[in-house]
Design a protein around this motif. Structure first.
Motif, PDB file in Angstrom:
ATOM      1  N   GLU A 245      18.319 -21.204  76.768  1.00 24.10           N
ATOM      2  CA  GLU A 245      18.071 -19.830  77.154  1.00 24.10           C
ATOM      3  C   GLU A 245      16.813 -19.286  76.491  1.00 24.10           C
ATOM      4  O   GLU A 245      16.448 -19.673  75.376  1.00 24.10           O
ATOM      5  N   TYR A 246      16.167 -18.376  77.194  1.00 23.07           N
ATOM      6  CA  TYR A 246      14.954 -17.742  76.677  1.00 23.07           C
ATOM      7  C   TYR A 246      15.340 -16.707  75.628  1.00 23.07           C
ATOM      8  O   TYR A 246      16.168 -15.830  75.873  1.00 23.07           O
ATOM      9  N   ILE A 247      14.736 -16.783  74.453  1.00 25.72           N
ATOM     10  CA  ILE A 247      15.027 -15.832  73.374  1.00 25.72           C
ATOM     11  C   ILE A 247      13.751 -15.195  72.834  1.00 25.72           C
ATOM     12  O   ILE A 247      13.740 -14.633  71.753  1.00 25.72           O
ATOM     13  N   GLY A 248      12.684 -15.259  73.588  1.00 26.16           N
ATOM     14  CA  GLY A 248      11.423 -14.692  73.136  1.00 26.16           C
ATOM     15  C   GLY A 248      10.398 -15.776  72.892  1.00 26.16           C
ATOM     16  O   GLY A 248      10.475 -16.881  73.447  1.00 26.16           O
ATOM     17  N   GLU A 249       9.422 -15.452  72.071  1.00 24.73           N
ATOM     18  CA  GLU A 249       8.336 -16.399  71.828  1.00 24.73           C
ATOM     19  C   GLU A 249       8.801 -17.619  71.046  1.00 24.73           C
ATOM     20  O   GLU A 249       8.233 -18.706  71.178  1.00 24.73           O
ATOM     21  N   GLU A 250       9.814 -17.434  70.204  1.00 20.75           N
ATOM     22  CA  GLU A 250      10.314 -18.570  69.443  1.00 20.75           C
ATOM     23  C   GLU A 250      11.070 -19.530  70.356  1.00 20.75           C
ATOM     24  O   GLU A 250      11.748 -19.117  71.289  1.00 20.75           O
ATOM     25  N   LYS A 251      10.952 -20.797  70.072  1.00 22.07           N
ATOM     26  CA  LYS A 251      11.606 -21.820  70.889  1.00 22.07           C
ATOM     27  C   LYS A 251      13.082 -21.926  70.531  1.00 22.07           C
ATOM     28  O   LYS A 251      13.450 -21.992  69.359  1.00 22.07           O
ATOM     29  N   ASN A 252      13.923 -21.916  71.545  1.00 25.92           N
ATOM     30  CA  ASN A 252      15.361 -22.035  71.339  1.00 25.92           C
ATOM     31  C   ASN A 252      15.733 -23.508  71.243  1.00 25.92           C
ATOM     32  O   ASN A 252      15.584 -24.268  72.202  1.00 25.92           O
ATOM     33  N   LEU A 253      16.227 -23.908  70.077  1.00 24.39           N
ATOM     34  CA  LEU A 253      16.592 -25.306  69.856  1.00 24.39           C
ATOM     35  C   LEU A 253      18.077 -25.551  70.063  1.00 24.39           C
ATOM     36  O   LEU A 253      18.529 -26.699  70.001  1.00 24.39           O
ATOM     37  N   THR A 254      18.834 -24.478  70.310  1.00 22.16           N
ATOM     38  CA  THR A 254      20.283 -24.621  70.484  1.00 22.16           C
ATOM     39  C   THR A 254      20.628 -24.425  71.951  1.00 22.16           C
ATOM     40  O   THR A 254      20.538 -23.304  72.474  1.00 22.16           O
ATOM     41  N   PRO A 255      21.025 -25.485  72.635  1.00 24.06           N
ATOM     42  CA  PRO A 255      21.321 -25.350  74.066  1.00 24.06           C
ATOM     43  C   PRO A 255      22.701 -24.753  74.308  1.00 24.06           C
ATOM     44  O   PRO A 255      23.573 -24.763  73.438  1.00 24.06           O
ATOM     45  N   THR A 256      22.871 -24.224  75.506  1.00 23.97           N
ATOM     46  CA  THR A 256      24.175 -23.756  75.964  1.00 23.97           C
ATOM     47  C   THR A 256      24.666 -24.724  77.027  1.00 23.97           C
ATOM     48  O   THR A 256      23.921 -25.069  77.954  1.00 23.97           O
ATOM     49  N   VAL A 257      25.896 -25.160  76.887  1.00 26.76           N
ATOM     50  CA  VAL A 257      26.439 -26.177  77.784  1.00 26.76           C
ATOM     51  C   VAL A 257      27.425 -25.524  78.751  1.00 26.76           C
ATOM     52  O   VAL A 257      28.324 -24.779  78.339  1.00 26.76           O
ATOM     53  N   TYR A 258      27.231 -25.794  80.044  1.00 24.13           N
ATOM     54  CA  TYR A 258      28.119 -25.285  81.090  1.00 24.13           C
ATOM     55  C   TYR A 258      28.687 -26.454  81.872  1.00 24.13           C
ATOM     56  O   TYR A 258      28.054 -27.520  81.994  1.00 24.13           O
ATOM     57  N   LYS A 259      29.866 -26.269  82.399  1.00 23.09           N
ATOM     58  CA  LYS A 259      30.448 -27.251  83.308  1.00 23.09           C
ATOM     59  C   LYS A 259      29.809 -27.098  84.685  1.00 23.09           C
ATOM     60  O   LYS A 259      29.730 -25.983  85.227  1.00 23.09           O
ATOM     61  N   LEU A 260      29.353 -28.174  85.247  1.00 23.45           N
ATOM     62  CA  LEU A 260      28.666 -28.145  86.531  1.00 23.45           C
ATOM     63  C   LEU A 260      29.558 -27.556  87.613  1.00 23.45           C
ATOM     64  O   LEU A 260      29.096 -26.743  88.436  1.00 23.45           O
ATOM     65  N   ARG A 261      30.815 -27.912  87.621  1.00 26.03           N
ATOM     66  CA  ARG A 261      31.710 -27.425  88.679  1.00 26.03           C
ATOM     67  C   ARG A 261      31.965 -25.932  88.573  1.00 26.03           C
ATOM     68  O   ARG A 261      32.331 -25.286  89.560  1.00 26.03           O
ATOM     69  N   ASP A 262      31.791 -25.369  87.359  1.00 26.78           N
ATOM     70  CA  ASP A 262      31.986 -23.925  87.182  1.00 26.78           C
ATOM     71  C   ASP A 262      30.784 -23.121  87.681  1.00 26.78           C
ATOM     72  O   ASP A 262      30.933 -21.944  88.052  1.00 26.78           O
ATOM     73  N   LEU A 263      29.615 -23.733  87.702  1.00 24.93           N
ATOM     74  CA  LEU A 263      28.401 -23.023  88.079  1.00 24.93           C
ATOM     75  C   LEU A 263      28.047 -23.185  89.543  1.00 24.93           C
ATOM     76  O   LEU A 263      27.735 -22.208  90.234  1.00 24.93           O
ATOM     77  N   CYS A 264      28.064 -24.393  90.015  1.00 22.75           N
ATOM     78  CA  CYS A 264      27.556 -24.677  91.357  1.00 22.75           C
ATOM     79  C   CYS A 264      28.707 -24.715  92.357  1.00 22.75           C
ATOM     80  O   CYS A 264      29.614 -25.542  92.252  1.00 22.75           O
ATOM     81  N   ARG A 265      28.644 -23.822  93.349  1.00 23.14           N
ATOM     82  CA  ARG A 265      29.712 -23.731  94.338  1.00 23.14           C
ATOM     83  C   ARG A 265      29.528 -24.716  95.480  1.00 23.14           C
ATOM     84  O   ARG A 265      30.468 -25.025  96.194  1.00 23.14           O
ATOM     85  N   ASN A 266      28.313 -25.191  95.676  1.00 22.92           N
ATOM     86  CA  ASN A 266      28.027 -26.033  96.840  1.00 22.92           C
ATOM     87  C   ASN A 266      27.373 -27.341  96.437  1.00 22.92           C
ATOM     88  O   ASN A 266      26.436 -27.809  97.078  1.00 22.92           O
ATOM     89  N   CYS A 267      27.854 -27.913  95.328  1.00 24.89           N
ATOM     90  CA  CYS A 267      27.259 -29.155  94.847  1.00 24.89           C
ATOM     91  C   CYS A 267      28.164 -30.359  95.057  1.00 24.89           C
ATOM     92  O   CYS A 267      28.080 -31.367  94.364  1.00 24.89           O
ATOM     93  N   THR A 268      29.099 -30.258  95.991  1.00 24.62           N
ATOM     94  CA  THR A 268      30.035 -31.336  96.252  1.00 24.62           C
ATOM     95  C   THR A 268      29.317 -32.504  96.922  1.00 24.62           C
ATOM     96  O   THR A 268      28.557 -32.328  97.870  1.00 24.62           O
ATOM     97  N   LEU A 269      29.530 -33.638  96.414  1.00 19.18           N
ATOM     98  CA  LEU A 269      28.950 -34.862  96.978  1.00 19.18           C
ATOM     99  C   LEU A 269      30.060 -35.698  97.623  1.00 19.18           C
ATOM    100  O   LEU A 269      31.214 -35.642  97.221  1.00 19.18           O
ATOM    101  N   PRO A 270      29.724 -36.566  98.607  1.00 16.92           N
ATOM    102  CA  PRO A 270      28.369 -36.762  99.152  1.00 16.92           C
ATOM    103  C   PRO A 270      27.952 -35.588 100.051  1.00 16.92           C
ATOM    104  O   PRO A 270      28.783 -34.918 100.635  1.00 16.92           O
ATOM    105  N   SER A 271      26.649 -35.344 100.125  1.00 14.80           N
ATOM    106  CA  SER A 271      26.109 -34.266 100.933  1.00 14.80           C
ATOM    107  C   SER A 271      24.819 -34.714 101.586  1.00 14.80           C
ATOM    108  O   SER A 271      24.013 -35.417 100.981  1.00 14.80           O
TER     109      SER A 271
END
Length: 381
Positions: free
Chosen positions: A111-137
């Motif tokens: 995530e963007y936190i300003g000019e300083e570089k963010n070294l700590t990532p945020t992890v999300y579950k793909l199925r929770d974010l993407c509604r139309n990412c079902t494969l095969p497609s």
């Protein structure tokens, strides 16, 4: 035909004044932009109130990538006119990011936190974010579908305010507040001012003395203090501004109309109307007021500019349009402290919008004054 000829002559004179014509074009463009409203704003949510505190006070022209992290349920597309008037409710929540990557069934975002570089990532579950990412497609790979559905870029052409909201969108919506307050206030002031001024000037005597005394009392009160007092009585709110500003600007109209009616009530056509047995109301409305339309329009244009200034002053003091409704006066109030810092544009842009709008209405008033040839009359612009 005579009216058309007279109107054509007035329009011809008005067009000769280049500055007045430019002011009229500017106001027409402002009205068009204000009417379109949410249809042309980058942020189309109600009141353009999408807040992203991570990108507050970003410079004009800043561009960011956003990741959609939550989809709201039961939010449907609204109709064309409803969207134009009230906006489209947000369908999702997003966060600004610098980069992301998909690892197996997880999305790792920085995530963007300003000019300083963010070294700590945020992890999300793909199925929770993407509604139309079902494969095969047939539409593409998971990464392509995710990029298409959950990642977007937005350019903030005039930057963002202290809450991370798009400044351009709020400036555009602020046009509606200023012009609507100006219009309604002028209509109220015209209704009261023309009515009382015509009655005082036509009947004279004790009626004139009483109305003139009342006008002088209101005239002696500072406009802003009077507006604040009326706002205290009516309460804070959008429609209260219409009444407060309108009740504080009618005296100019009334004084002008009173003088004009007193000058006209002794002329031949008014005497003829009386001899024919026409009622006083018909004589005033049908015969006197049309002959003083020019000065009334001039003072009405000037009052439009005054109403905008009063509204912005009220909003700056906290009595006008209430947050989150975008108002130029409120925007200056929220950001005037940054004038001496590195974000002076936050207060200067709404201030420039106020200045140009008021100046345009004053140019129109001057053009109307010249076109109606009322220079020698008591009409202040």
């Amino acid at each position: 035909m005579a009216n058309n000829t007279q109107s054509a002559k007035i329009w011809k004179k008005f067009k000769r004044n280049t500055f007045a014509l430019v002011g009229l074009i500017f106001i027409i463009l402002m009205v068009l932009v204000g009417v379109l409203g949410y249809l042309i704003t980058p942020d189309q949510t109600p009141y353009a109130n999408t807040q992203q505190l991570q990108i507050s006070k970003e410079k004009p022209g800043s561009k960011f990538k956003f990741l959609i992290v939550q989809w709201y349920s039961n939010v449907e597309d609204v109709g064309f006119f409803e969207k134009m008037l009230y906006g489209q409710p947000a369908k999702f929540k997003s966060v600004p990011i610098t980069s992301y990557k998909i690892v197996n069934d997880e999305v790792i975002a920085y995530e963007y936190i300003g000019e300083e570089k963010n070294l700590t990532p945020t992890v999300y579950k793909l199925r929770d974010l993407c509604r139309n990412c079902t494969l095969p497609s047939k539409l593409g790979s998971t990464a392509m579908l995710f990029e298409r559905n959950n990642v977007y870029e937005q350019t903030f052409y005039l930057g963002t305010d202290i809450y991370g909201r798009d400044l351009l969108s709020r400036l555009i919506l602020g046009i509606r507040v200023s012009l609507s307050v100006g219009l309604m206030a002028v209509l109220i002031s015209m209704f009261i001012g023309v009515g009382l001024g015509a009655i005082a000037g036509y009947f004279g005597g004790k009626i004139d003395a009483g109305i003139s005394w009342f006008m002088n009392v209101i005239w002696s009160l500072p406009s802003l203090l009077l507006v604040i007092a009326i706002s205290f009585a009516l309460g804070k709110g959008f429609w209260q501004i219409f009444i407060a500003v309108g009740l504080s600007t009618w005296v100019d109209v009334a004084r002008l109309v009173r003088g004009q009616v007193m000058a006209l009530k002794q002329v031949e056509f008014v005497e003829a109307a009386k001899a024919l047995g026409f009622s006083n109301s018909r004589t005033i409305i049908k015969h006197i007021l049309p002959n003083i339309a020019g000065p009334i329009l001039v003072v009405g244009s000037a009052n439009f500019a005054s109403a905008i200034l009063l509204e912005t002053g009220l909003s700056f003091l906290g009595f006008g349009a209430q947050p989150p409704m975008p108002s130029w006066g409120t925007m200056i109030k929220e950001h005037y402290g940054y004038i001496i810092m590195d974000a002076a544009y936050l207060a200067m842009l709404p201030g420039l919008a106020i200045m140009l709008t008021v100046y345009a209405f004053n140019l129109i008033a001057i053009g109307l004054r010249d076109a109606f040839d009322v220079k020698g009359q008591n009409v202040s612009v």
